[in-house]
Design an enzyme around this catalytic site. Structure first.
Site, PDB file in Angstrom:
ATOM      1  N   ASP A 188       1.562  -7.928   2.437  1.00 59.85           N
ATOM      2  CA  ASP A 188       1.667  -6.027   2.048  1.00 59.85           C
ATOM      3  C   ASP A 188       2.309  -5.818   1.916  1.00 59.85           C
ATOM      4  OD1 ASP A 188       0.457  -3.816   1.767  1.00 59.85           O
ATOM      5  OD2 ASP A 188      -0.315  -3.389   3.531  1.00 59.85           O
TER       6      ASP A 188
ATOM      7  N   SER B 146       4.113   2.184   8.371  1.00 68.12           N
ATOM      8  CA  SER B 146       3.860   1.470   7.660  1.00 68.12           C
ATOM      9  C   SER B 146       4.826   0.737   6.724  1.00 68.12           C
ATOM     10  CB  SER B 146       2.908   1.994   6.658  1.00 68.12           C
ATOM     11  OG  SER B 146       1.403   2.287   7.138  1.00 68.12           O
TER      12      SER B 146
ATOM     13  N   HIS C  17       0.989  -1.141  -0.273  1.00 68.29           N
ATOM     14  CA  HIS C  17      -0.159   0.293   0.095  1.00 68.29           C
ATOM     15  C   HIS C  17       0.785   1.105   0.121  1.00 68.29           C
ATOM     16  CE1 HIS C  17      -0.046  -0.503   4.320  1.00 68.29           C
ATOM     17  NE2 HIS C  17       0.285   1.209   3.962  1.00 68.29           N
TER      18      HIS C  17
END
Length: 721
Positions: A219, A645, A83
């Site tokens: 991810d 992230s 992402h």
């Protein structure tokens, strides 16, 4: 017992004393190092941060200013979340070569794809410069005067502190303005896409599973940093070569088990752990409900079109994901704050702090802090609500308004700085717009506009609305704007922007899209912004003094960590499950079996590639399996937030074991209040990343770059000897 209760000297011995916190890596020696070793860490604080020799911090990279990433090879290979790289993957995708749908894998350096504008930043050095920044400041100063002196001292420190020509100095504030740190950084600008799994792996579960445990998401994405022949930052060039990092992370194949030590190293974006109770109450009952309501409307419309049209799905994939991410986070955050009774706990802390202030004879210095908070937060609430509606509607969710607002800023640039400034900014504006219109759909944006303007007219306090909203017909306005505005088409916009500044502005003033944007912006900047900014400045001054009071009245070993501010931080904890509700317990590790249990053929969130199904059926897992299973995700007690992230999850020995990408729904309130019983971060098991690279994608050229290790097995061998 809740973490923030640890702040005050007058409280009893705390539980969970080794949980939570986002710590400055240059200041880990002492209490933090002892705690980490008690949790199982085998490294030293110097192994984590050292300016004289390579250390873990040299492998940690700020990816494009918003995410974290890490070096995993001596050839500049960089690992981050899918992402985090999503926008770049999307920009390279077409209907003919849909890398979002099918994935992308460069089998050689020549196949790697450049990404103009993407950056990768390393921290070279961190230094405390508090005395320099606060020189000349005294407690009697007005907040605005104090701010001017601080800003001047920051500028002087940045200018005069030593660095190499290719480096940059940055000063950041900590503890609400009670401490300042200088960061010397290197930023690389030639970053190329190397590999990404299909979205059915990298985004498996999509919005339904976002912020939810158990997760089964791969991810991750891979990029490479390129440098000039001297291994220094350089703009993109075919002559650049893969960067050789000072340190890269070896990768452990041994996996994780409950209670294993975990260190997450990265750039957490923003937290507000020390807000007073009235501020948390405002988040729960005013601000988050407004944000959620706006994005409810926008997401429902975009989702409808994405499901019906593959082209729109590609165009809006990245935008939708970005909008949906915090929409869901705010919902979970509100739920968690209520469930934890964060407001009640903070009120009790404030009561006890008031007693301690009186006990220590500090009433003249700190006694009026909480009453002033009550006054200013009450006064700022309507302004803050109006600000959220303006930001969410004009700057984030309606693309026409966002683009027209940039034109509004151009007009202001001309009026304030003249023709040359206008010309310079116009070129940048048109270049940026050309890229954005590639992923623009007029009909989608038109429906979003109509829905959000109607909500704006209904929910923004009447005194802050444009005068034209008094007798507003939203449908008529929408038809006029999207039928007659140049902002619905790039070529029309480009024609509108031709000519000298006065001609362009004259034409802009006639455009209905610009007109409504100007009305909204003028109303905001004239009726909302001045009072909001004045009140906010006063609140920030109170927050600084409130933080000072907590630090001063706490014991020397109190675990008071600074709020996140996108600077490099360490958070440590352990792999642990949790109990979100009565009679429910979540295990800390998920497996590929869970992917197959969720599999829904043809569903855009839960479809699974046939090749992955085949590998699962054959149990063809290579060296990445444990007990005949492939681990996919795991959770830990690391205190993370947005910006973490892509952060590496590192084991007790300094090896990479996972990739941070999310938090659990029940613990998303940790930006305001960390509850160790509920707050968990979610990580991709690094063996799942390797399995997808190797067995699924056949990217053995990338596997060959990595340093794979077995620290647990090596330890077992030594014991046997």
């Amino acid at each position: 017992m809740k973490l923030l209760r640890l702040l005050f000297i007058f409280l009893s011995v705390p539980l969970f004393a080794q949980q939570g916190g986002m710590w400055i890596p240059s200041l880990l020696e002492g209490m933090n190092e002892t705690e980490m070793k008690n949790l199982g860490m085998k490294m030293s604080a110097q192994d984590i941060y050292d300016i004289n020799k390579s250390s873990l911090k040299d492998a940690i990279v700020h990816f494009n200013g918003g995410c974290t990433s890490e070096m995993i090879s001596n050839k500049g290979l960089l690992l981050t979340n899918h992402h985090c790289g999503y926008s770049q993957i999307q920009k390279h995708s077409t209907l003919e070569n849909d890398y979002l749908e099918n994935g992308f894998w460069a089998k050689s350096l020549k196949e790697e794809l450049p990404n103009p504008g993407v950056t990768a930043t390393f921290i070279i050095k961190i230094e405390d410069v508090t005395d320099k920044i606060l020189a000349g400041v005294n407690p009697e100063m007005e907040e605005a005067e104090r701010q001017k002196i601080v800003e001047a001292n920051i500028a002087s420190t940045v200018q005069n502190s030593p660095k190499e020509k290719y480096q940059e100095n940055r000063v950041r504030t900590f503890y609400e303005g009670n401490q300042y740190m200088l960061f010397v950084v290197e930023t690389f600008k030639d970053i190329r896409l190397v590999g990404a799994p299909p979205s059915s792996i990298g985004k498996f579960g999509s919005d339904t599973d976002n912020w939810v445990w158990p997760r089964h998401t791969g991810d991750f994405s891979l990029f490479r940093i390129y440098a000039d022949k001297d291994n220094r930052p350089a703009e993109y060039s075919e002559d650049n070569v893969p960067y050789t990092p000072k340190h890269f992370l070896p990768i452990s194949l041994d996996g994780v088990a409950e209670n294993d030590f975990t260190l997450v190293f990265g750039f957490p974006g923003s937290t507000d752990e020390y807000l007073p109770s009235i501020a948390i109450d405002q988040v729960i009952n005013t601000i988050n409900p407004a944000r959620i309501a706006i994005r409810d409307e926008a997401l429902a419309i975009v989702d409808k079109y994405m499901r019906a049209d593959p082209q729109i799905k590609i165009q809006y994939a990245s935008k939708f994901a970005s909008i949906a991410n915090y929409w869901k986070k705010w919902r979970g955050e509100t739920t968690g704050l209520k469930k934890s009774d964060a407001v009640g706990i903070k009120k009790e802390q404030e009561r006890q702090l008031t007693q301690e202030i009186k006990k220590k004879g500090k009433t003249s210095e700190y006694g009026d802090l909480l009453p002033q908070f009550e006054t200013y937060y009450t006064q700022i609430e309507p302004y803050k609500l109006a600000r959220e509606y303006f930001t969410e509607t004009v700057l984030r969710n309606v693309e026409l308004l966002r683009t027209a607002f940039q034109a509004y800023q151009l007009k202001n640039s001309f009026e304030q700085r003249g023709e040359q400034s206008f010309d310079d900014r116009r070129d940048n504006f048109l270049n940026s717009a050309r890229v954005k219109y590639k992923d623009y759909n007029t009909q989608v944006d038109k429906e979003v506009f109509e829905a959000l303007i109607a909500l704006y007219a209904k929910k923004v306090p009447a005194q802050f609305l444009p005068d034209s909203f008094k007798n507003l017909n939203v449908q008529t306005l929408t038809e006029n704007v999207y039928s007659n505005s140049a902002f619905v088409d790039y070529d029309k916009l480009k024609n509108l922007m031709e000519g000298d500044a006065e001609t362009v502005i004259k034409n802009l003033e006639k455009d209905p899209g610009f007109q409504i944007t100007k009305e909204l912006a003028d109303a905001y900047f004239n009726k909302v912004a001045p009072d909001y900014e004045a009140l906010d400045l006063k609140i920030k001054g109170l927050e600084r003094d409130y933080m000072k009071a907590m630090m001063e009245l706490s014991p020397k070993d109190a675990r008071i960590f600074p709020n996140a501010n996108s600077t490099l931080r360490v958070t440590y904890g352990q792999v642990k499950g949790y109990s979100p509700a009565d009679a429910i317990y979540y295990e800390p590790v998920t497996h590929l079996e869970g992917v197959m249990e969720k599999y829904v053929p043809g569903d855009y969130e839960f479809d699974v590639p046939q090749k992955l199904i085949d590998l699962y059926n054959k149990k063809d897992y290579g060296q990445y399996a444990e007990d005949g299973k492939i681990a996919v995700n795991f959770i830990g007690t690391n205190h993370t937030t947005g910006g973490n992230s892509g952060s590496p999850a590192i084991d007790a020995h300094g090896n990479l074991i996972g990739l941070n990408f999310d938090r659990v729904w029940e613990g998303t309130m940790s930006d305001y209040y960390y509850d160790p019983s509920l707050s968990r971060n979610i990580m991709v098991d690094i063996r799942y990343v390797l399995f997808i690279m190797d067995k699924y994608a056949g990217a053995t050229n990338l596997i060959d770059e990595l340093k794979l290790v077995h620290p647990k097995k090596e330890k077992s061998k030594k014991k046997k000897k």
